[in-house]
Design an enzyme around this catalytic site. Structure first.
Site, mmCIF file in Angstrom:
data_model
loop_
_atom_site.group_PDB
_atom_site.id
_atom_site.type_symbol
_atom_site.label_atom_id
_atom_site.label_comp_id
_atom_site.label_asym_id
_atom_site.label_seq_id
_atom_site.Cartn_x
_atom_site.Cartn_y
_atom_site.Cartn_z
ATOM 1 N N CYS A 79 0.805 -1.239 0.000
ATOM 2 C CA CYS A 79 0.000 0.000 0.000
ATOM 3 C C CYS A 79 0.836 1.288 0.000
ATOM 4 O O CYS A 79 0.553 2.182 -0.806
ATOM 5 C CB CYS A 79 -0.972 0.022 1.173
ATOM 6 S SG CYS A 79 -1.468 -1.574 1.805
ATOM 7 N N ARG A 102 6.614 -11.162 5.608
ATOM 8 C CA ARG A 102 5.989 -11.034 6.924
ATOM 9 C C ARG A 102 6.582 -12.064 7.865
ATOM 10 O O ARG A 102 6.754 -13.225 7.476
ATOM 11 C CB ARG A 102 4.474 -11.256 6.826
ATOM 12 C CG ARG A 102 3.799 -10.161 6.052
ATOM 13 C CD ARG A 102 2.311 -10.326 6.030
ATOM 14 N NE ARG A 102 1.742 -9.386 5.058
ATOM 15 C CZ ARG A 102 0.474 -9.386 4.672
ATOM 16 N NH1 ARG A 102 -0.357 -10.274 5.177
ATOM 17 N NH2 ARG A 102 0.047 -8.509 3.801
ATOM 18 N N GLN A 162 1.795 -10.756 -3.715
ATOM 19 C CA GLN A 162 0.362 -10.489 -3.809
ATOM 20 C C GLN A 162 0.012 -9.953 -5.187
ATOM 21 O O GLN A 162 0.778 -9.179 -5.758
ATOM 22 C CB GLN A 162 -0.032 -9.434 -2.775
ATOM 23 C CG GLN A 162 0.132 -9.895 -1.347
ATOM 24 C CD GLN A 162 -0.260 -8.779 -0.393
ATOM 25 O OE1 GLN A 162 0.302 -7.699 -0.440
ATOM 26 N NE2 GLN A 162 -1.227 -9.041 0.458
ATOM 27 N N ASP A 204 -1.702 -7.514 -5.941
ATOM 28 C CA ASP A 204 -2.250 -6.451 -5.123
ATOM 29 C C ASP A 204 -2.714 -5.283 -5.980
ATOM 30 O O ASP A 204 -2.093 -4.978 -6.993
ATOM 31 C CB ASP A 204 -1.141 -5.960 -4.173
ATOM 32 C CG ASP A 204 -1.688 -5.377 -2.898
ATOM 33 O OD1 ASP A 204 -2.920 -5.304 -2.758
ATOM 34 O OD2 ASP A 204 -0.871 -4.993 -2.035
ATOM 35 N N HIS A 215 -4.683 -1.173 -5.572
ATOM 36 C CA HIS A 215 -5.330 -0.134 -4.785
ATOM 37 C C HIS A 215 -6.095 0.759 -5.729
ATOM 38 O O HIS A 215 -5.544 1.220 -6.720
ATOM 39 C CB HIS A 215 -4.291 0.636 -3.974
ATOM 40 C CG HIS A 215 -3.616 -0.232 -2.964
ATOM 41 N ND1 HIS A 215 -2.425 -0.846 -3.205
ATOM 42 C CD2 HIS A 215 -4.024 -0.644 -1.739
ATOM 43 C CE1 HIS A 215 -2.097 -1.586 -2.154
ATOM 44 N NE2 HIS A 215 -3.060 -1.497 -1.252
ATOM 45 N N LYS A 230 -14.747 -5.009 5.058
ATOM 46 C CA LYS A 230 -14.136 -5.778 3.965
ATOM 47 C C LYS A 230 -14.994 -6.963 3.547
ATOM 48 O O LYS A 230 -15.872 -7.408 4.288
ATOM 49 C CB LYS A 230 -12.752 -6.278 4.377
ATOM 50 C CG LYS A 230 -12.791 -7.224 5.565
ATOM 51 C CD LYS A 230 -11.448 -7.920 5.764
ATOM 52 C CE LYS A 230 -11.529 -8.838 6.976
ATOM 53 N NZ LYS A 230 -10.374 -9.685 7.145
ATOM 54 N N HIS A 267 -8.405 -1.524 -1.051
ATOM 55 C CA HIS A 267 -7.310 -2.491 -1.208
ATOM 56 C C HIS A 267 -7.962 -3.751 -1.734
ATOM 57 O O HIS A 267 -9.004 -4.155 -1.221
ATOM 58 C CB HIS A 267 -6.683 -2.906 0.116
ATOM 59 C CG HIS A 267 -6.247 -1.802 1.014
ATOM 60 N ND1 HIS A 267 -4.921 -1.545 1.258
ATOM 61 C CD2 HIS A 267 -6.944 -0.929 1.767
ATOM 62 C CE1 HIS A 267 -4.829 -0.547 2.134
ATOM 63 N NE2 HIS A 267 -6.041 -0.161 2.458
HETATM 64 ZN ZN LIG Z 1 -3.183 -2.416 0.537
#
Ligand SMILES: [Zn+2]
Ligand SMILES: [Zn+2]
Length: 634
Positions: free
Chosen positions: A336, A365, A383, A385, A387, A466, A512
């Protein structure tokens, strides 16, 4: 006296009647089926005495709570069998768990597979003896005395509050400390099997003695038990760690660290194929791609709040910046912040929104080593990912777009799916208007798309609600993958704004979202879903070219070269084993097509095509075969 039944009617019964008496008064079949009762929502034995005005529900094998009671009761019978075979056994706890139960015990040595058989045999006898589970209520001192030879039970008793009624259950000569309830008698146990022996520290603490744990499973019918055992066997055969090794996809190395997968060429190929396909899908839907660094100065993590709230899951280190100065850096656990900085790098107007930024971003992580599990839970993963920065009015359409994307993407792999919506938790930030708009947008979108969903009240993140998507795989297991999350907090922290149509400044909403989630985890799910046999478009090797004898190898090389040039992933099987063995090996490595080349094929410039599942499908020209493979797209 009168009691209330679930359908709202009342039933009048003599004083002192029990749950069983009520069931018998309703009908003999119900009396026979009764396993336990529920008094004003509290589970009790069928022998529990009813009081005037209480709401009663009879628990039978159709009730959702029934399996739990059955499993827990079976744990008692297993303990009884152990006690008879090992009179000095000391007992820990024996709870029911998903699909079964376990019991922790100390017998002075490890259990052996033969012990399990003997225990199971003795359990069958106890079931045949049809012993009643009898409840006794004691005060703390009486309970202490009753478990004189059981130090672990005494430890549990000593921690119970003074004045609490303690209950024990006895079947035959065996008494256990327990709250209950249980099935009425051992004859009601159903179909069970002891499955596994493991070591377990008393109360999960490594300072405590190591106990022996026996796992078992129990179901109401033999059919259910067989289906369960079959599911377990299937799951073991499909275990992605086992297949990952057999198919040469990836490996883990102790010296490299837990949870850090190394992708071998075939595994890397599958991951890249997934990414290339998904990248195309995203470009078609108006996404743009970013590439961001793996490390940032701690300053960024302080702005984002990770430094304060996510620190224990991150890797931080000091870097020498020269002049005797050092800076602290952190490796990214999420993508992010990079995307927020990209948004914030130039002035945005409402015309720039929605801004859909995606990245195949590798994050790190620090998962505890105990929970690291193959690709399913790793410490480094990538990910898919994205946004999305948008106006409040655009949230709904963006969520619809994401759900459409989820539907398309998971449909390609043949998964069914459902969703969960997590709403505002007690401890949360942001005004109610943000929560209302966001939560509404999520729920309305799910309804519009016809996605079945459940609501997890108060389970959202502190900064926004979410949607979690759960996939159902080929053997009926569920996996959490895609997440869609609304966020007002990070845009605020990074000071993001846009110019509205009436030329004022406003803060964008941020979504996200991941569709596959962790690419590695999704890869693991796919390996298990397909049992290693990837669809043709995703197979690391699509065709194994097999010479009938060594003198056909040159032709095989030429065929493979032509196929690779045409975009088909082909490999020659050149080891000098009989053709039968070569085919069996290719079959085992789950290659979708085997191409056999001998004198006849050389003469006619063809290949003999064997489909992995259908067998021989005849001779084909090389380009004809290439077309057949290339036609198979997601
Ligand atoms: Zn994010
Ligand atoms: Zn119990």
């Amino acid at each position: 006296m009168a009691v209330k039944l679930p359908d709202g009617t009342q039933k009048t019964l003599p004083e002192g009647s029990t749950v069983y008496d009520l069931a018998a008064a309703i009908g003999p079949r119900l009396a026979q089926a009764a396993l336990a009762g529920k008094l004003d929502g509290r589970l009790v034995d069928v022998s529990a005495v009813l009081s005037d005005g209480v709401g009663v529900e009879i628990i039978t094998d159709r009730s959702t709570e029934a399996l739990d009671i059955l499993r827990h009761s079976t744990a008692h019978v297993m303990a009884e069998a152990v006690k008879e075979l090992f009179p000095l056994a000391k007992f820990g706890i024996g709870p029911s768990i998903e699909d079964g139960f376990y019991y922790d015990m100390e017998i002075g040595r490890s259990f052996t597979p033969e012990d399990l058989e003997a225990i199971e045999e003795r359990m069958r006898q106890i079931v045949a003896e049809d012993k009643t589970f009898k409840r006794t209520e004691l005060d703390k001192l009486e309970a202490w005395d009753a478990f004189e030879e059981q130090p672990f039970k005494r430890e549990l008793i000593s921690e119970l509050p003074e004045g609490e009624v303690i209950s024990t259950y006895t079947q035959g000569f065996f008494t256990d400390l327990c709250r209950g309830p249980h099935v009425p008698s051992t004859a009601r146990l159903g179909a069970f099997k002891l499955t596994k022996i493991a070591g377990a520290y008393w109360r999960g603490n490594s300072d405590n003695p190591m106990l022996q744990r026996i796992y078992g499973t129990v179901w109401f019918t033999q059919k259910d038990l067989d289906a369960y055992l079959n599911r377990i066997e299937q799951a073991e055969k499909r275990d992605h760690r086992k297949l990952g090794k057999e198919l040469d996809l990836f490996s883990f190395h102790e010296e490299a660290g837990a949870g850090l997968p190394l992708y071998h060429p075939k595994g890397a190929r599958v991951l890249r194929l997934l990414q290339e396909w998904l990248r195309g899908v995203l470009y078609e839907r108006g996404y743009v791609e970013a590439i961001t660094p793996h490390i940032y100065k701690a300053d960024v993590w302080k702005i984002s709040g990770h430094y304060e709230n996510y620190r224990e899951n991150m890797y931080f280190f000091e870097v020498d910046e020269g002049d005797g100065k050092t800076s602290e850096y952190g490796i990214k656990p999420m993508n992010c912040p990079g995307h927020l900085m990209i948004y914030g790098d130039s002035l945005k107007s409402y015309r720039d929104l929605p801004f859909r930024l995606f990245e195949f971003g590798t994050v790190y992580r620090h998962e505890l080593s105990g929970v690291v599990h193959g690709l399913m839970r790793a410490r480094s993963f990538t990910q898919d990912d994205a946004h999305i920065f948008c106006t409040p009015e655009q949230v709904h359409d963006e969520v619809i777009g994401m759900l459409e994307l989820v539907d398309y993407v998971v449909g390609v792999f043949g998964f069914e799916y459902s969703a969960e919506v997590s709403t505002r938790p007690e401890k949360s930030i942001g005004d109610q208007e943000f929560w209302d708009i966001s939560t509404d947008a999520l729920i309305v979108a799910l309804k519009e798309r016809g996605v079945p969903f459940e609501i997890n009240e108060g389970d959202g993140a502190f900064y926004g609600p979410k949607i979690d998507i759960k996939l159902k795989d080929a053997i009926g297991r569920t996996w959490q993958t895609a997440t869609i999350q609304v966020d007002f907090n990070l845009p605020q922290r990074f000071g993001l704004t846009y110019r509205t149509a009436d030329n004022t400044e406003a803060q964008p909403y941020m979504l996200h979202r991941t569709i596959l989630g962790s690419m590695e985890r999704f890869f693991g799910i796919l390996i298990e879903h397909y049992a290693g046999a990837f669809p043709v478009w995703l197979a690391p090797v699509q065709a194994a070219v097999i010479p009938i004898s060594d003198r056909h190898i040159d032709q095989c090389e030429a065929v493979a070269k032509r196929l690779n040039a045409a975009g088909v992933r082909a490999e020659v099987v050149s080891d000098s084993e009989p053709m039968r063995v070569k085919i069996a090996k290719a079959q085992q490595s789950k290659v979708p097509y085997m191409l056999v080349v001998g004198d006849k094929e050389i003469e006619t410039d063809t290949v003999g095509v064997r489909d992995r599942t259908e067998g021989d499908i005849g001779a084909m020209g090389v380009s004809e075969f290439a077309e057949k493979v290339l036609a198979q797209k997601p």
